[in-house]
Enzyme design. Sequence first.
Site, short mmCIF file in Angstrom:
data_model
loop_
_atom_site.label_atom_id
_atom_site.label_comp_id
_atom_site.label_asym_id
_atom_site.label_seq_id
_atom_site.Cartn_x
_atom_site.Cartn_y
_atom_site.Cartn_z
N ARG A 101 44.79 39.41 30.51
CA ARG A 101 43.60 39.48 31.14
C ARG A 101 43.75 39.23 32.47
O ARG A 101 44.22 37.97 33.09
CB ARG A 101 42.47 38.78 30.69
CG ARG A 101 41.11 38.26 31.52
CD ARG A 101 39.90 37.63 30.93
NE ARG A 101 39.58 38.77 29.81
CZ ARG A 101 38.31 38.48 29.33
NH1 ARG A 101 37.61 37.27 29.73
NH2 ARG A 101 37.85 39.25 28.46
N HIS A 128 38.15 47.61 30.08
CA HIS A 128 38.00 46.53 29.18
C HIS A 128 38.27 47.19 27.84
O HIS A 128 37.47 47.31 26.83
CB HIS A 128 36.75 45.75 29.25
CG HIS A 128 36.73 44.51 28.40
ND1 HIS A 128 38.02 44.20 27.88
CD2 HIS A 128 35.80 43.56 28.36
CE1 HIS A 128 37.72 42.95 27.06
NE2 HIS A 128 36.41 42.46 27.48
N GLN A 131 37.38 45.78 24.36
CA GLN A 131 35.90 45.68 23.80
C GLN A 131 35.40 46.97 23.26
O GLN A 131 34.75 47.14 22.46
CB GLN A 131 35.22 45.20 25.00
CG GLN A 131 33.76 45.08 24.93
CD GLN A 131 33.45 43.96 24.07
OE1 GLN A 131 34.07 42.78 24.56
NE2 GLN A 131 32.55 43.99 23.31
N ASP A 223 25.86 45.02 30.51
CA ASP A 223 26.93 44.17 30.64
C ASP A 223 26.24 43.14 31.98
O ASP A 223 25.50 43.61 32.53
CB ASP A 223 28.39 44.85 31.24
CG ASP A 223 29.44 43.61 31.51
OD1 ASP A 223 29.24 42.62 30.96
OD2 ASP A 223 30.42 44.09 32.45
N CYS A 263 28.65 42.94 25.69
CA CYS A 263 29.93 42.73 25.15
C CYS A 263 30.09 41.17 25.40
O CYS A 263 30.74 40.46 24.85
CB CYS A 263 30.96 43.21 26.15
SG CYS A 263 30.55 42.72 28.04
N ARG A 291 35.53 42.10 17.66
CA ARG A 291 36.80 42.12 18.58
C ARG A 291 38.19 41.75 17.83
O ARG A 291 38.98 42.16 17.97
CB ARG A 291 36.52 41.15 19.76
CG ARG A 291 35.48 41.33 20.71
CD ARG A 291 36.04 42.37 21.54
NE ARG A 291 37.45 42.04 22.41
CZ ARG A 291 37.48 41.32 23.39
NH1 ARG A 291 36.48 41.02 24.19
NH2 ARG A 291 38.54 41.14 24.08
N1 NVA Z 1 32.28 42.96 33.59
C1 NVA Z 1 32.61 41.71 32.98
C2 NVA Z 1 32.99 41.77 31.54
C3 NVA Z 1 33.07 40.28 30.95
C4 NVA Z 1 33.75 40.34 29.32
C5 NVA Z 1 33.52 41.05 33.77
O1 NVA Z 1 34.50 41.83 34.34
O2 NVA Z 1 33.46 39.81 34.42
N1 CP Z 2 33.38 40.30 26.11
C1 CP Z 2 34.63 39.43 26.57
O1 CP Z 2 35.34 39.96 26.67
O2 CP Z 2 34.13 38.03 26.42
P1 CP Z 2 35.11 36.97 26.90
O3 CP Z 2 35.08 37.21 28.54
O4 CP Z 2 34.42 35.76 26.48
O5 CP Z 2 36.74 37.06 26.38
#
Ligand code: NVA
Ligand code: CP
Length: 307
Positions: A101, A128, A131, A223, A263, A291
């Site tokens: 990530r 993502h 997801q 989101d 998500c 997931r």
């Molecule tokens: N768009 C959000 C998704 C979190 C799972 C982010 O990147 O923070």
């Molecule tokens: N949806 C998702 O990726 O959640 P986290 O940020 O908690 O991993």
Amino acid sequence: MTRHFLRDDDISPAEQAEILELALDLKANPYSRKIFQGPKTVAVIFDKTSTRTRVSFAVGISDLGGVPLIIDAQGSQMGAKESVSDTAKVLERQVAQIVWRTYAQSGLEEMAANSKVPVINALSDEYHPCQLLADLLTIKEHKGNLAGLKLVYIGDGNNMANSYLIACAMAGMHVVVVTPEKYSPAKDVVAKATQIAAATGGTVSVSHDPAAAVEGADVLATDTWVSMGQEAEKAQRVSDFAGFTIDSELLSLAKADAIVLHCLPAYRGYEISTEVLDGEQAVIWDEAENRLHAQKALMVWLDERAK
Ligand code: NVA
Ligand code: CP
């Protein structure tokens, strides 16, 4: 040849369908596959915080006979101290797969270019894709199919919007991304999704009118308005996104049997109302659980191709 999963379209539409079928099988038979028997350890690296991704990869790797090695990047030499390519060359000799990530998509590309083991995008600023495998699995479970369904994503033209555009187009769905004009999704992503949809029978469109867009929707999704790394823009964003909340009134304009995805983490009262989030049409806890099953299928699928 080793395959990587950095973007939703790193797999073909047929391969996406294959992974979703495998996910359904693994959901029914969770401990049936033990793929991690030689190199057992999978590196799971976080440059940003996480609950779902951290837990689902750790559990999934363990279910598959492996050992998750969770690395918080601040506690490693990655970043300012050591390059991505040097990190990849160290990891590829000791782990079976690399899950990461991070911020820039280019970092993931550099990791993959220097790794003989599969690299998985666990969220970047641009996509993502894990997801979306979970989201498509959830839709398939609740609706029985994917092709021909209308999915309307309401919110920021961010990493989730990009992944919805590409992955839903691949599944032959009709995907509409609804944002304030200033937060429209990237034009190149919309163009790519449109090109994919032309081959799958799906359609792609961008709208700035939530009420008009949700008409006939089978699936609503949203989101956060403030993604990780954008915290300083919170006040401006909350003001700019006024009118883009999925609440009961907006949901009532979709099909009566529409389902709602998020998500997570959710910011109640902002992108989604508590009433909708806790309501009967929301399938978000199934989505969060999926997931696990979707990523297990992905790891099995990548492992079969890495040999
Ligand atoms: N768009 C959000 C998704 C979190 C799972 C982010 O990147 O923070
Ligand atoms: N949806 C998702 O990726 O959640 P986290 O940020 O908690 O991993």
